[in-house]
Write a protein that holds these residues in place. Structure first.
Motif, PDB file in Angstrom:
ATOM      1  N   THR A 115      76.031  42.736  39.440  1.00 36.94           N
ATOM      2  CA  THR A 115      76.109  42.661  37.901  1.00 36.94           C
ATOM      3  C   THR A 115      76.757  44.137  37.583  1.00 36.94           C
ATOM      4  OG1 THR A 115      73.916  41.696  37.856  1.00 36.94           O
ATOM      5  CG2 THR A 115      74.698  42.866  35.830  1.00 36.94           C
ATOM      6  N   ALA A 116      76.317  45.103  38.347  1.00 36.47           N
ATOM      7  CA  ALA A 116      76.879  46.594  38.347  1.00 36.47           C
ATOM      8  C   ALA A 116      78.496  46.536  38.480  1.00 36.47           C
ATOM      9  CB  ALA A 116      76.153  47.603  39.038  1.00 36.47           C
ATOM     10  N   PHE A 117      78.817  45.961  39.417  1.00 34.46           N
ATOM     11  CA  PHE A 117      80.267  45.684  39.821  1.00 34.46           C
ATOM     12  C   PHE A 117      80.992  45.099  38.820  1.00 34.46           C
ATOM     13  CE2 PHE A 117      83.796  43.979  42.269  1.00 34.46           C
ATOM     14  CZ  PHE A 117      84.344  45.296  42.772  1.00 34.46           C
ATOM     15  N   PHE A 118      80.757  44.167  38.174  1.00 31.70           N
ATOM     16  CA  PHE A 118      81.411  43.380  37.225  1.00 31.70           C
ATOM     17  C   PHE A 118      81.233  43.820  35.829  1.00 31.70           C
ATOM     18  CE2 PHE A 118      81.234  40.296  40.907  1.00 31.70           C
ATOM     19  CZ  PHE A 118      82.477  40.224  40.979  1.00 31.70           C
ATOM     20  N   GLN A 119      80.107  44.396  35.461  1.00 31.60           N
ATOM     21  CA  GLN A 119      79.982  44.583  34.087  1.00 31.60           C
ATOM     22  C   GLN A 119      80.016  46.255  33.892  1.00 31.60           C
ATOM     23  OE1 GLN A 119      78.849  42.437  31.766  1.00 31.60           O
ATOM     24  NE2 GLN A 119      79.121  40.988  33.350  1.00 31.60           N
ATOM     25  N   GLN A 120      79.702  47.010  34.855  1.00 30.07           N
ATOM     26  CA  GLN A 120      79.736  48.594  34.588  1.00 30.07           C
ATOM     27  C   GLN A 120      80.154  48.970  35.938  1.00 30.07           C
ATOM     28  OE1 GLN A 120      75.895  48.763  33.171  1.00 30.07           O
ATOM     29  NE2 GLN A 120      76.234  49.837  31.310  1.00 30.07           N
ATOM     30  N   PRO A 121      81.202  49.090  36.298  1.00 31.40           N
ATOM     31  CA  PRO A 121      81.796  49.530  37.923  1.00 31.40           C
ATOM     32  C   PRO A 121      81.554  51.128  38.007  1.00 31.40           C
ATOM     33  CG  PRO A 121      83.713  48.529  36.455  1.00 31.40           C
ATOM     34  CD  PRO A 121      82.493  48.569  35.622  1.00 31.40           C
TER      35      PRO A 121
END
Lengths: 187, 117
Positions: free
Chosen positions: B79-85
């Motif tokens: 989630t972090a990688f795709f939404q908030q790198p």
């Protein structure tokens, strides 16, 4: 069937073989624990815990030592851990209680062997356990070092120093200079 | 102290041997003052069977706990990688710092333990 064969079978998951090993060594284990705890109840409880650990770790037993040696290594570590977890005062009271019982039994039989046990009981386990393993069970210094996971030199010095302390206390008790119940190295 | 008063090495080892003998006698007496019976093989077999059952149960519980935590961590990472790198990068940096710190602490603690022995 020899012990090594029982051990090999037990390591492969044979429950009967492991049960045989436990049964053959149970008396040895409980007698050892009686000498550590001075109490049959505590000794039997610790023997149960030792077997539980042995069941979990039997696959790791390399078979270099005797099965009984492996069991008492586990039992010793459990005993030390248990004493660390208990409050110092609590464990001291338990031992005092057990010693009083032993003293009473010995005095009823008109014997004085409890004096030695009383002096040994006042020693820290760090000294008492190596003395017991060396002089009663006849283990070598390197075997004891492996069992207690300490250096061989440390074992030698603890055995020597521990004996000196007990001898000193017994001599002083004879002269009536040392109050009963006071510890040499317990503090 | 005169020469006669100094105990010889032979005398000293003799008294030590006597002491050990007396100590062992006390231990033997202690052993004899308690009596107990050794259970038969079936008792130990039963205990082993119960213990193995417990071990298997604990293993299943641990595996379930590990899988659940792994799934949660992976979901958060993706989630972090795709939404908030930038949150993802921050998490990576913090993990590396914590690991290095923990390893250093354990190493220092281990060295201290060896010195005390």
């Amino acid at each position: 069937m020899e012990e090594r064969e029982w051990v090999n079978a037990a390591k492969k998951g044979d429950e009967y073989a492991l049960a045989q090993l436990f049964q053959q060594n149970y008396s040895f284990l409980v007698h050892y624990l009686i000498k550590l705890t001075y109490s049959l109840e505590q000794a039997e409880d610790l023997a149960q815990e030792t077997m539980t650990k042995a069941i979990e770790h039997i696959v790791k037993f390399n078979g270099k030592s005797k099965f009984s040696t492996w069991l008492i290594s586990i039992a010793t570590r459990l005993y030390i851990d248990q004493k660390r977890k208990q409050k110092r005062e609590q464990s001291w009271q338990k031992q005092e209680q057990a010693l009083r019982m032993i003293k009473w039994q010995a005095q009823s039989a008109n014997e004085d062997w409890h004096m030695m046990l009383e002096s040994l009981g006042k020693l820290k386990d760090d000294f008492r356990i190596p003395i017991l393993l060396k002089h009663y069970y006849g283990y070598s210094y390197d075997e004891i070092a492996a069992m207690l996971q300490i250096a061989e030199g440390t074992v030698k010095s603890r055995v020597h120093k521990g004996i000196q302390m007990v001898r000193k206390e017994l001599n002083e008790d004879d002269k009536g200079q040392y109050p009963v119940g006071k510890t040499v190295e317990q503090n | 102290m005169t020469k006669d008063n100094i105990p010889s090495e032979k005398q000293s080892s003799k008294t030590e041997a006597e002491f050990v003998q007396s100590m062992n006698h006390s231990f033997e007496q202690l052993e004899q003052s308690f009596s107990f019976t050794t259970p038969d093989v079936s008792f130990f077999e039963q205990k082993i069977a119960e213990q193995k059952k417990q071990i298997r149960k604990k293993w299943r519980q641990d595996l379930l706990l590990f899988s659940t935590i792994a799934i949660i961590i992976l979901s958060l990472m993706f989630t972090a990688f795709f939404q908030q790198p930038y949150v993802f990068v921050l998490l990576q940096v913090m993990t590396v710092i914590s690991l290095v710190g923990y390893t250093g602490y354990e190493f220092k603690k281990g060295k201290g333990r060896v010195r005390h022995e």
